[in-house]
Structures are given as structure tokens and as C-alpha cells.
Design a protein around this motif. Structure first.
Motif, PDB file in Angstrom:
ATOM      1  N   ALA A 117      60.320  -0.192  56.170  1.00  0.00           N
ATOM      2  CA  ALA A 117      59.705   0.792  55.289  1.00  0.00           C
ATOM      3  C   ALA A 117      60.382   0.763  53.923  1.00  0.00           C
ATOM      4  N   PRO A 118      59.616   0.933  52.855  1.00  0.00           N
ATOM      5  CA  PRO A 118      60.223   0.954  51.525  1.00  0.00           C
ATOM      6  C   PRO A 118      61.283   2.045  51.409  1.00  0.00           C
ATOM      7  N   ALA A 119      62.424   1.700  50.832  1.00  0.00           N
ATOM      8  CA  ALA A 119      63.511   2.678  50.694  1.00  0.00           C
ATOM      9  C   ALA A 119      63.113   3.836  49.798  1.00  0.00           C
ATOM     10  N   ASP A 120      62.230   3.559  48.842  1.00  0.00           N
ATOM     11  CA  ASP A 120      61.819   4.598  47.885  1.00  0.00           C
ATOM     12  C   ASP A 120      60.406   5.075  48.179  1.00  0.00           C
ATOM     13  N   ALA A 121      60.021   5.159  49.468  1.00  0.00           N
ATOM     14  CA  ALA A 121      58.663   5.544  49.832  1.00  0.00           C
ATOM     15  C   ALA A 121      58.302   6.896  49.244  1.00  0.00           C
ATOM     16  N   ALA A 122      57.095   6.993  48.740  1.00  0.00           N
ATOM     17  CA  ALA A 122      56.615   8.245  48.162  1.00  0.00           C
ATOM     18  C   ALA A 122      56.596   9.336  49.225  1.00  0.00           C
ATOM     19  N   ALA A 123      56.686  10.572  48.761  1.00  0.00           N
ATOM     20  CA  ALA A 123      56.694  11.700  49.693  1.00  0.00           C
ATOM     21  C   ALA A 123      55.435  11.709  50.555  1.00  0.00           C
ATOM     22  N   ALA A 124      54.293  11.367  49.959  1.00  0.00           N
ATOM     23  CA  ALA A 124      53.040  11.339  50.721  1.00  0.00           C
ATOM     24  C   ALA A 124      53.114  10.300  51.835  1.00  0.00           C
ATOM     25  N   LYS A 125      53.708   9.159  51.555  1.00  0.00           N
ATOM     26  CA  LYS A 125      53.830   8.116  52.581  1.00  0.00           C
ATOM     27  C   LYS A 125      54.773   8.565  53.698  1.00  0.00           C
ATOM     28  N   GLN A 126      55.782   9.323  53.355  1.00  0.00           N
ATOM     29  CA  GLN A 126      56.695   9.820  54.375  1.00  0.00           C
ATOM     30  C   GLN A 126      56.001  10.801  55.311  1.00  0.00           C
ATOM     31  N   ARG A 127      54.886  11.400  54.886  1.00  0.00           N
ATOM     32  CA  ARG A 127      54.145  12.335  55.729  1.00  0.00           C
ATOM     33  C   ARG A 127      53.102  11.641  56.612  1.00  0.00           C
ATOM     34  N   SER A 138      44.862   7.294  56.296  1.00  0.00           N
ATOM     35  CA  SER A 138      46.250   7.053  55.909  1.00  0.00           C
ATOM     36  C   SER A 138      46.552   7.468  54.479  1.00  0.00           C
ATOM     37  N   GLY A 139      45.533   7.446  53.617  1.00  0.00           N
ATOM     38  CA  GLY A 139      45.770   7.684  52.197  1.00  0.00           C
ATOM     39  C   GLY A 139      46.260   6.456  51.462  1.00  0.00           C
ATOM     40  N   LEU A 140      46.534   5.362  52.195  1.00  0.00           N
ATOM     41  CA  LEU A 140      46.936   4.119  51.535  1.00  0.00           C
ATOM     42  C   LEU A 140      45.804   3.603  50.663  1.00  0.00           C
ATOM     43  N   ASP A 141      46.158   2.901  49.617  1.00  0.00           N
ATOM     44  CA  ASP A 141      45.151   2.303  48.743  1.00  0.00           C
ATOM     45  C   ASP A 141      44.629   1.045  49.433  1.00  0.00           C
ATOM     46  N   CYS A 142      43.768   1.255  50.399  1.00  0.00           N
ATOM     47  CA  CYS A 142      43.319   0.200  51.304  1.00  0.00           C
ATOM     48  C   CYS A 142      41.940   0.571  51.834  1.00  0.00           C
ATOM     49  N   ALA A 166      54.082  -1.331  52.304  1.00  0.00           N
ATOM     50  CA  ALA A 166      54.316  -1.325  50.858  1.00  0.00           C
ATOM     51  C   ALA A 166      53.060  -0.991  50.047  1.00  0.00           C
ATOM     52  N   LEU A 167      51.905  -0.886  50.697  1.00  0.00           N
ATOM     53  CA  LEU A 167      50.695  -0.533  49.960  1.00  0.00           C
ATOM     54  C   LEU A 167      50.881   0.825  49.285  1.00  0.00           C
ATOM     55  N   PRO A 168      50.440   0.971  48.058  1.00  0.00           N
ATOM     56  CA  PRO A 168      50.617   2.251  47.371  1.00  0.00           C
ATOM     57  C   PRO A 168      49.731   3.336  47.986  1.00  0.00           C
ATOM     58  N   MET A 169      50.113   4.565  47.784  1.00  0.00           N
ATOM     59  CA  MET A 169      49.316   5.706  48.232  1.00  0.00           C
ATOM     60  C   MET A 169      48.246   6.021  47.187  1.00  0.00           C
ATOM     61  N   LYS A 170      47.032   6.190  47.652  1.00  0.00           N
ATOM     62  CA  LYS A 170      45.929   6.588  46.764  1.00  0.00           C
ATOM     63  C   LYS A 170      45.643   8.080  46.902  1.00  0.00           C
ATOM     64  N   TYR A 171      45.809   8.591  48.131  1.00  0.00           N
ATOM     65  CA  TYR A 171      45.570  10.005  48.409  1.00  0.00           C
ATOM     66  C   TYR A 171      46.646  10.517  49.368  1.00  0.00           C
ATOM     67  N   ASP A 172      46.723  11.802  49.510  1.00  0.00           N
ATOM     68  CA  ASP A 172      47.572  12.376  50.550  1.00  0.00           C
ATOM     69  C   ASP A 172      46.995  12.016  51.916  1.00  0.00           C
ATOM     70  N   PRO A 173      47.846  11.735  52.912  1.00  0.00           N
ATOM     71  CA  PRO A 173      47.334  11.435  54.257  1.00  0.00           C
ATOM     72  C   PRO A 173      46.472  12.576  54.776  1.00  0.00           C
ATOM     73  N   GLY A 174      45.403  12.203  55.479  1.00  0.00           N
ATOM     74  CA  GLY A 174      44.545  13.204  56.104  1.00  0.00           C
ATOM     75  C   GLY A 174      43.506  13.820  55.207  1.00  0.00           C
ATOM     76  N   THR A 175      43.387  13.359  53.966  1.00  0.00           N
ATOM     77  CA  THR A 175      42.440  13.977  53.038  1.00  0.00           C
ATOM     78  C   THR A 175      41.214  13.108  52.757  1.00  0.00           C
ATOM     79  N   HIS A 176      41.296  11.805  53.010  1.00  0.00           N
ATOM     80  CA  HIS A 176      40.174  10.891  52.808  1.00  0.00           C
ATOM     81  C   HIS A 176      40.205   9.843  53.914  1.00  0.00           C
TER      82      HIS A 176
END
Length: 493
Positions: A117-127, A138-142, A166-176
Motif C-alpha cells: 500500500a502507498p505510504a502516503d495513501a489518501a485518507a479516502a483510500k484508507q477508508r 471503491s472510489g478509485l479512478d478506475c 496506487a490508483l488515485p481516488m476519484k471519489y470517497d468510497p461508497g459514494t459512486h
């Protein structure tokens, strides 16, 4: 006496125990199960007349196998790639793992991959949770761009899990919700990590062996993780067991394999549209239509597992391209919940059709090879990285009826005979040692049309090759939907 008579009558009307197949399914005529043999035979005719890419068609009603057809060049003797029906399988295994306490839907995904997992994972990814992955939220930009671009990029990376994380987050998990195959690779890999065994090994122990399924092939990534999103291979008759399991609320012969509540959630029709939370369900594609409810799994190239609970039916169709309306044709063949009048002549005709579609067509006349065939025979042409996954190609012409093609596909070498008489030469030299074959013909003195069919691995390329000095120009169509028409330039090595 009257009370006793009523009691005896009621006892006689009690429901019989549910049937579950052992090594083989029991069989019956279509008419005995309310299905028209003539209509089923017409569906098989449709496949051959329209040159549809159907590889197999299997129909089960009330626990009886009433049709089991295989279309040349797929013979049914090898497991078939399920493509994204694998996601349906991974969802099922997740439900089993949740029921066994191996996973929880609110488990944080990053916790399963501490070294990747990325050491600097965004807070949204940590959720991000297991439940988010199951529901493709997932909210991943995928999955937002056409063509599953992230999947192709992942497959060309050295570490697929690391890429997906490592894919960036596009949305908060569970919202799209969005169709993201790398997310399901993370799901299968997390399951494997929690179970301390591969996803396939977990599946064999907890699902397949109880169902009586013994032959399962499942591709792995560079780190040995099974593809959670695709590339599992089963026999069509065994795919039907998965549908039959869900038709019986996850129970099999007295054993609850998948938790009943998980099955109920999986086959519930989503109350929101795709793109919104809950819009993707649990990858069992539940829906309601004019003909009642259905659920199951679908995959690229015509892979279909369909369950019609109102009809007590399971239909499995495997393919390698456009499969048309074959499943709907089966639905239209259902005429009654009660047996139809016996029709031995129609049954014989259906059986004859099933035998006919399994055989190769008659050969076509061959022509003498053009002079160019000798000068390019054995030459290797290399391609830059491209969506077709072909890295190089070489044709060797032996005589007027058969040639040989050697390719590199994702860096792996494969060789197939090429029928020049309109008939595939099928041998077990495709990916994973499964059947593949080719046919081709010269369309002019410097143009060759190559039909390269990976059969049990779905991918089916039509390559129009023009030889021009030290290079070739190739127009590539992929009949199974992997790519749209594309152009390749190959340089002679």
C-alpha cells in the motif's frame, strides 16, 4: 376415517427433497420439462446460420439436463474461460469467507497489503473496505473511461496489486459505483491473504469440492495471485452447478455452502441505477424484466450464467464473439410449467442438431500458393506494444492445405497449425495448454487473411495482413470484444 384419509393424502403431496447432481446431471427430454425441442433446435440453427460465436449451450430445468451442445471448434473437452463471470465467482467466495469469519465487509483493504500500500495513501483510500470492492464502489479512478484502460495498464505492470493500490481516488468510497476490474483483483487478493492460501485453493476447498467440481484452471498474476476479476476456467456443466447452488439459496445437498443472507443480497435487484451507491449489486446482475426475474454472471465474448428462478432454470452459454440472442431464444422455447405432449421426432431432430454443430464443416477448395508465400515463409514480424496483445507473428507455408503460425502473445510464444481449406486445425497449444487453432487464406498475391482463434481462452483475432517489403500492415479485429478494429505495423526481424 375421513380425517385419516385426508392425512394420508396430504402426506403423499409433501414436496420431494431437492435434487442435487452427483458426478453427472440427470437428463430428460425438453418436452417432459415444458420446453419445445423444435424451438431449441431452431436456436442451434441460428448459431450456424448467422455464424455466431457461441461455443456451448447448456439448459437445465427442474434439475434435469435437457440440452448440452458444443459448437466446433470448442468440443467441451477442456475448461472454458469465464471472463468476467469470474467476478461473480469472486463475489461468491467473498460471501463464503464472510460466513466463515475469514473476512468482514468493513475490513479496511489497505490492511491486507502492508508492504504494498502507498505510504502516503489518501485518507479516502484508507477508508476503503472489502464491502466497497464487492459492490464496485471503491472510489478509485478506475472504470470511468471506456475500454477498461486501467485493466490493460495493470496487466502490463510488474506488480498488479501494487498498481491497483496506487490508483488515485476519484471519489470517497461508497459514494459512486464503476466497473473496475483491478478492484476485483484486490478483492480476490485480499481474500487469499486473509485465508492464507490462494483464491483457487480456497475455492476448491470451500466451494468446488462440495459441489463435485474437480477441474478448475485459474490464471495468476506475476506474484502468483489468481485473477480475481477474470480468467478462471471451468467446464460449462460445472458452471451450471454454481447457478444451481444460488437457485437453492446457497445450499447443496443439505449443506449451507454460501450464507443464505449473502445469496439474498446478491440476487436482490439494485434499487439505484449504475453509477450510484448500490447500483452494481454483488456482481450477480440481478434484474426484473417482462419475463420475470433473472440473475447470474456475464463476461466478455459471450460468457453467460443465467438463472431464471421463476422457471426453475439454469442456462450456461460460453462463447468467443458475438453470441446473438441465444439465451433469449432458450427463454422463448419454454412453453409451460407442466410437461408438454411427448414429441419423439422433435427430440431426435434436436439430438441430430446437437451432433451436427459439434463437427467441423466441409473443407473448401484450396488454391496454389502465390510466389510470395515462399519468400515470407518463416519470417518473423515484430509489433510495438498494442491493445491486441500481439508482440510478433510468423507464418510458415508447408503446402496448399496447411500452414503454421507462430506468435508472441504478451511475450509468451504459441504455435498453431493453420487450415487453408476453411477448417480450424485445433490443438492444445494455447494459453494454459488449452485448445486453440487457426485457419486462413490468401485473398490476393500479397494479402493473407488469418483467423486466429484461442477457443477455450475466448480471444479470437481476424488479421488482414498485407506484405510490403520488409514490413506488414495488419488490420486487426477481435471478435470477442477485447479490442475494436485496430491497425498494426510489423517490421521484419
Amino acid at each position: 376415517m375421513r380425517t385419516l384419509a385426508i392425512s394420508i393424502l396430504c402426506a403423499g403431496l409433501q414436496a420431494q427433497p431437492a435434487y442435487f447432481p452427483s458426478a453427472h446431471w440427470r437428463t430428460a427430454t425438453p418436452e417432459s420439462q415444458g420446453i419445445d425441442s423444435t424451438a431449441l433446435a431452431a436456436a442451434l440453427d441460428q448459431v450456424t446460420q448467422k455464424h455466431l460465436g457461441v461455443h456451448s449451450l447448456l439448459v437445465i430445468r427442474h434439475g434435469y439436463l435437457i440440452a448440452d451442445a458444443y459448437f466446433f471448434p470448442y468440443s467441451g473437452s477442456a475448461p472454458h474461460d469465464l471472463a468476467s463471470v469470474t467476478k461473480t465467482l469472486t463475489s461468491t467466495l467473498t460471501g463464503i469467507a464472510v460466513g466463515r469469519g475469514v473476512l468482514k465487509l468493513d475490513d479496511k483493504v489497505l490492511g491486507f497489503f502492508p508492504g504494498q500500500a502507498p505510504a502516503d495513501a489518501a485518507a479516502a483510500k484508507q477508508r476503503l473496505t472489502i464491502g466497497d470492492l464487492v459492490r464496485m464502489e471503491s472510489g478509485l479512478d478506475c472504470g470511468y473511461a471506456p475500454g477498461e484502460q486501467e485493466l490493460e495498464q495493470m496487466k502490463r505492470s510488474p506488480d498488479w496489486v501494487r498498481f491497483a493500490l496506487a490508483l488515485p481516488m476519484k471519489y470517497d468510497p461508497g459514494t459512486h459505483s464503476a466497473y473496475c476490474s483491478p478492484g476485483y483483483h484486490l478483492l480476490g487478493s485480499a481474500l487469499a491473504g486473509a485465508a492464507h492460501e490462494t483464491e483457487r485453493d480456497f475455492a476448491m476447498k470451500e466451494l468446488f469440492e462440495p459441489l463435485g467440481v474437480t477441474n478448475v484452471l485459474w490464471a495468476t498474476d506475476p506474484q502468483g495471485r489468481n485473477h480475481g476479476w477474470g480468467d478462471s476456467h471451468l467446464f460449462p456443466l460445472d458452471v451450471a452447478r454454481l447457478g444451481y447452488l444460488y437457485l437453492h439459496d446457497g445450499a447443496w445437498n443439505g449443506r449451507q455452502i454460501v450464507p443464505r443472507d449473502w445469496v439474498a443480497r446478491s440476487i436482490a435487484v439494485p434499487s439505484t441505477p449504475r453509477g450510484e451507491p448500490g447500483g452494481m449489486g454483488y456482481e450477480w446482475n440481478a434484474s426484473n424484466g417482462a419475463n420475470g426475474g433473472q440473475y447470474g454472471g456475464t463476461g466478455r465474448g459471450g460468457q453467460s450464467l443465467i438463472v431464471w428462478p421463476d422457471l426453475d432454470m439454469v442456462v450456461v452459454s460460453m462463447g468467443g464473439g458475438n453470441t446473438g440472442d441465444i439465451v433469449q431464444s432458450v427463454r422463448q422455447a419454454v412453453k409451460s410449467d407442466a410437461p408438454l405432449p411427448a414429441d419423439p421426432a422433435a427430440v431426435r431432430h434436436l439430438q441430430a442438431q446437437i451432433a451436427a454443430v459439434a463437427h467441423a464443416p466441409s473443407p473448401t477448395p484450396t488454391a496454389a500458393l502465390p510466389p510470395l508465400a515462399q519468400s515470407i515463409s518463416g519470417a518473423v514480424y515484430e509489433f510495438p506494444v498494442n491493445p491486441s496483445r500481439l508482440d510478433s507473428l510468423s507464418l510458415t507455408f508447408q503446402n496448399a492445405t496447411e500452414a503454421r503460425v507462430a506468435i508472441k502473445y504478451y511475450g509468451e510464444p504459441f504455435t498453431f497449425p493453420v487450415g487453408l481449406d476453411g477448417i480450424y486445425r485445433v490443438i492444445n497449444t494455447g494459453p494454459m495448454g488449452l485448445p486453440g487453432g487457426a485457419q486462413g487464406k490468401w485473398t490476393s498475391d500479397r494479402e493473407f487473411l488469418l483467423d486466429l482463434n484461442f477457443v477455450a481462452n475466448i480471444n479470437h483475432y481476424i488479421l488482414a495482413i498485407v506484405f510490403q517489403g520488409d514490413h506488414i500492415e495488419v488490420t486487426a479485429d477481435e471478435a470477442s470484444g477485447l479490442i475494436r478494429r485496430g491497425h498494426l505495423t510489423g517490421t521484419r526481424k
